[in-house]
Design a protein around this motif. Structure first.
Motif, short mmCIF file in Angstrom:
data_model
loop_
_atom_site.label_atom_id
_atom_site.label_comp_id
_atom_site.label_asym_id
_atom_site.label_seq_id
_atom_site.Cartn_x
_atom_site.Cartn_y
_atom_site.Cartn_z
N LEU A 108 9.62 -4.79 -3.73
CA LEU A 108 10.25 -4.97 -5.03
C LEU A 108 11.66 -4.41 -5.13
CD1 LEU A 108 7.08 -3.81 -6.99
CD2 LEU A 108 7.77 -6.17 -6.51
N GLY A 109 11.89 -3.27 -4.50
CA GLY A 109 13.18 -2.62 -4.62
C GLY A 109 13.29 -1.50 -3.61
N MET A 110 14.45 -0.84 -3.58
CA MET A 110 14.64 0.24 -2.62
C MET A 110 15.79 1.15 -3.01
SD MET A 110 16.20 -2.08 0.46
CE MET A 110 16.56 -0.78 1.60
N LYS A 111 15.69 2.38 -2.56
CA LYS A 111 16.78 3.35 -2.62
C LYS A 111 17.30 3.47 -1.20
CE LYS A 111 15.27 5.98 -6.61
NZ LYS A 111 16.39 6.39 -7.44
N ILE A 112 18.61 3.60 -1.07
CA ILE A 112 19.24 3.60 0.25
C ILE A 112 20.06 4.88 0.39
CG2 ILE A 112 20.68 2.34 1.87
CD1 ILE A 112 20.26 -0.13 -0.06
N ALA A 113 19.76 5.65 1.43
CA ALA A 113 20.46 6.91 1.66
C ALA A 113 21.90 6.66 2.12
CB ALA A 113 19.72 7.74 2.72
N ALA A 114 22.72 7.69 2.02
CA ALA A 114 24.10 7.60 2.48
C ALA A 114 24.13 7.11 3.92
CB ALA A 114 24.78 8.97 2.36
N GLY A 115 25.05 6.25 4.21
CA GLY A 115 25.15 5.68 5.55
C GLY A 115 24.32 4.42 5.72
N GLY A 116 23.38 4.16 4.80
CA GLY A 116 22.57 2.95 4.83
C GLY A 116 21.50 2.90 5.90
N ILE A 117 21.21 4.03 6.54
CA ILE A 117 20.27 4.03 7.66
C ILE A 117 18.84 4.34 7.23
CG2 ILE A 117 19.76 5.08 9.92
CD1 ILE A 117 22.31 3.28 9.78
N ASP A 118 18.64 5.16 6.24
CA ASP A 118 17.31 5.51 5.76
C ASP A 118 17.13 4.97 4.35
OD1 ASP A 118 16.85 6.95 8.12
OD2 ASP A 118 17.65 8.78 7.25
N SER A 119 15.90 4.52 4.05
CA SER A 119 15.64 4.00 2.70
C SER A 119 14.20 4.26 2.29
CB SER A 119 15.94 2.50 2.64
OG SER A 119 15.09 1.79 3.51
N ILE A 120 13.97 4.13 1.01
CA ILE A 120 12.63 4.19 0.44
C ILE A 120 12.40 2.83 -0.21
CG2 ILE A 120 11.12 5.25 -1.28
CD1 ILE A 120 12.90 7.79 -1.01
N ILE A 121 11.35 2.14 0.22
CA ILE A 121 11.05 0.80 -0.30
C ILE A 121 9.86 0.89 -1.25
CG2 ILE A 121 10.29 -1.52 0.33
CD1 ILE A 121 11.84 -1.18 2.95
N TYR A 122 9.96 0.20 -2.38
CA TYR A 122 8.88 0.11 -3.36
C TYR A 122 8.18 -1.22 -3.13
CZ TYR A 122 11.55 3.90 -5.27
OH TYR A 122 12.24 5.09 -5.41
N LYS A 123 6.90 -1.15 -2.73
CA LYS A 123 6.13 -2.33 -2.35
C LYS A 123 4.87 -2.46 -3.20
CE LYS A 123 3.78 -4.26 1.69
NZ LYS A 123 4.42 -5.55 1.65
N ILE A 124 4.53 -3.68 -3.55
CA ILE A 124 3.28 -3.91 -4.28
C ILE A 124 2.12 -3.38 -3.45
CG2 ILE A 124 1.66 -5.68 -5.06
CD1 ILE A 124 4.01 -7.30 -6.00
N ASP A 125 1.22 -2.65 -4.11
CA ASP A 125 0.06 -2.07 -3.44
C ASP A 125 -1.10 -2.06 -4.42
OD1 ASP A 125 -1.87 -0.52 -2.21
OD2 ASP A 125 -0.50 1.09 -1.64
N GLY A 126 -1.99 -3.04 -4.27
CA GLY A 126 -3.12 -3.17 -5.19
C GLY A 126 -4.08 -2.00 -5.16
N SER A 127 -4.06 -1.19 -4.09
CA SER A 127 -4.96 -0.04 -4.02
C SER A 127 -4.37 1.21 -4.67
CB SER A 127 -5.32 0.26 -2.55
OG SER A 127 -4.18 0.67 -1.83
N ALA A 128 -3.08 1.18 -4.98
CA ALA A 128 -2.43 2.33 -5.62
C ALA A 128 -2.66 2.28 -7.12
CB ALA A 128 -0.94 2.33 -5.32
#
Length: 162
Positions: A57-77
């Protein structure tokens, strides 16, 4: 309002399915700097695909663009979505964009507390509710952690420690 609440969090939400017709790296850099200087957190909902699926669905991207956190649909969450890190890889290698979307918009959130969101997930009626849940939860998290506005916010993905 400020005297009652004690703080006002500044959020800028950009929603577009268009790339910019006239791109300038200087303009993008200036816009990013002005957003930060004025204490805003930008969340951009734009025409991108994250790792080949609209369930990302979306993501946060760390400085430099190398690391990120992705928000993904998860029916078990419980929340209906989960976060997973994608580290050590430039986000441009697994995020597709429409023409110049990365240069125009994605770069505005790289290394900030903001996030980039997949407008195609919002358009898909089977994903729109999960998109809204994740988007609102991330915005609430940003606000509750004091990112943006006069109380803080900076160029890091994680909020400042206690």
């Amino acid at each position: 309002l400020l005297s009652t609440c004690g703080i006002i969090h500044k959020n800028l939400i950009l929603v577009t399915d268009e790339d910019r017709d006239a791109y300038s790296a200087d303009t993008a850099s200036s816009v990013k700097q002005n957003i930060a200087t004025n204490g805003y957190v930008l969340n951009a909902v734009v025409n991108i695909g994250i790792a080949g699926t609209n369930t990302n669905l979306g993501m946060k991207i760390a400085a430099g663009g190398i690391d990120s956190i992705i928000y993904k649909i998860d029916g078990s969450a419980v929340e209906g979505y989960s976060q997973y890190p994608r580290n050590g890889e430039d986000y441009k290698t697994y995020v597709s964009s429409f023409v110049t979307t990365h240069a125009d918009y994605s770069e505005l959130v790289v290394g900030t507390n903001g996030a980039i969101w997949n407008i195609n997930s919002l358009r898909d009626s089977s994903l729109a509710s999960s998109f809204a849940d994740a988007f609102v939860a991330v915005k609430v998290e940003e606000i509750s952690q004091g990112t943006g506005g006069p109380s803080g916010g900076g160029p890091e993905i994680a909020p400042p420690g206690p």
